[in-house]
Design a protein around this motif. Structure first.
Motif, PDB file in Angstrom:
ATOM      1  N   UNK A 167       0.850  -1.182   0.000  1.00 31.57           N
ATOM      2  CA  UNK A 167       0.000   0.000   0.000  1.00 31.57           C
ATOM      3  C   UNK A 167       0.887   1.232   0.000  1.00 31.57           C
ATOM      4  N   UNK A 168       0.623   2.156  -0.939  1.00 32.08           N
ATOM      5  CA  UNK A 168       1.402   3.373  -1.115  1.00 32.08           C
ATOM      6  C   UNK A 168       0.955   4.438  -0.116  1.00 32.08           C
ATOM      7  N   UNK A 169       1.920   5.031   0.575  1.00 33.83           N
ATOM      8  CA  UNK A 169       1.650   6.165   1.451  1.00 33.83           C
ATOM      9  C   UNK A 169       2.599   7.296   1.087  1.00 33.83           C
ATOM     10  N   UNK A 170       2.048   8.475   0.843  1.00 36.44           N
ATOM     11  CA  UNK A 170       2.853   9.614   0.412  1.00 36.44           C
ATOM     12  C   UNK A 170       3.497  10.356   1.577  1.00 36.44           C
ATOM     13  N   UNK A 229       2.893  16.247   6.093  1.00 39.00           N
ATOM     14  CA  UNK A 229       2.879  16.560   4.658  1.00 39.00           C
ATOM     15  C   UNK A 229       3.539  15.421   3.871  1.00 39.00           C
ATOM     16  N   UNK A 230       3.272  15.333   2.566  1.00 44.81           N
ATOM     17  CA  UNK A 230       3.897  14.291   1.747  1.00 44.81           C
ATOM     18  C   UNK A 230       5.428  14.418   1.745  1.00 44.81           C
ATOM     19  N   UNK A 289       8.424   8.042  -0.531  1.00 42.33           N
ATOM     20  CA  UNK A 289       7.153   7.498  -0.058  1.00 42.33           C
ATOM     21  C   UNK A 289       7.423   6.289   0.827  1.00 42.33           C
ATOM     22  N   UNK A 290       6.337   5.692   1.294  1.00 42.21           N
ATOM     23  CA  UNK A 290       6.400   4.440   2.048  1.00 42.21           C
ATOM     24  C   UNK A 290       5.487   3.445   1.346  1.00 42.21           C
ATOM     25  N   UNK A 345      -2.213   7.327  -5.947  1.00 44.54           N
ATOM     26  CA  UNK A 345      -2.870   8.085  -4.881  1.00 44.54           C
ATOM     27  C   UNK A 345      -2.525   7.475  -3.528  1.00 44.54           C
ATOM     28  N   UNK A 346      -2.555   8.320  -2.504  1.00 40.78           N
ATOM     29  CA  UNK A 346      -2.289   7.881  -1.145  1.00 40.78           C
ATOM     30  C   UNK A 346      -3.266   6.769  -0.751  1.00 40.78           C
TER      31      UNK A 346
END
Length: 167
Positions: free
Chosen positions: A99-102, A109-110, A125-126, A150-151
């Motif tokens: 799962x993408x996390x910004x 904040x990103x 990102x994570x 997208x986050x």
């Protein structure tokens, strides 16, 4: 207690599992089978990665469930004319399924956004996989020209996450 016996209820060490994922990627392995005590793990990586855990105590005699590749959720969209931004510059790709996390947390904040300058070691990102939060470095020098996911979105191994303009 024999060398291969494991006390019931003890999980695999997640740090060792993360190291195994990294070794699989580094050496191009697509499948690993592990057996420890009564627990069996099968790890696969690639375009349709699956990770299945089948405890031997719950397996049906003579039939162990095997991972089944999921059908695509929707047919691929019809090809459209490429926009200049979509084809300009190399991409930062996901090194794993997850799962993408910004950003580091929902309130922060990103890590980066369009226009951010990055170097090879900049965390962009994570990607969370199996409760392990993997920080993803840019591995390139340049400027973020496009954020492609997208986050909170699920990502696949090798999926482009960001587009970079170099120069």
């Amino acid at each position: 207690m024999a060398k291969n016996e494991v006390p019931k209820g003890e999980p695999f060490d997640l740090e060792k599992l993360q190291t195994l994922f990294e070794m699989m990627e580094k050496h191009g392995l697509t499948e690993v089978n592990l057996k420890r005590g009564e627990e069996t793990w099968k790890l696969r990586r690639g375009p349709q990665e699956t990770i299945s855990m089948v405890p031997a105590t719950h397996a049906v005699p003579q039939a162990v469930p095997q991972p089944v590749a999921a059908a695509p959720a929707a047919p691929a969209p019809a090809p459209q004319e490429a926009t200049p931004a979509a084809d300009s510059g190399p991409a930062i790709k996901s090194p794993t399924v997850g799962t993408f996390y910004s950003s580091p947390s929902p309130d922060d904040p990103p890590f980066v956004s369009v226009g951010s300058k990055v170097s090879a070691d900049t965390i962009v990102c994570i990607v969370e996989a199996m409760k392990v939060f993997n920080q993803i470095p840019a591995e390139l020098n340049g400027t973020i020209s496009e954020v492609l996911v997208k986050d909170g979105e699920a990502v696949e191994f090798g999926q482009p996450l960001f587009r970079i303009s170099q120069g």
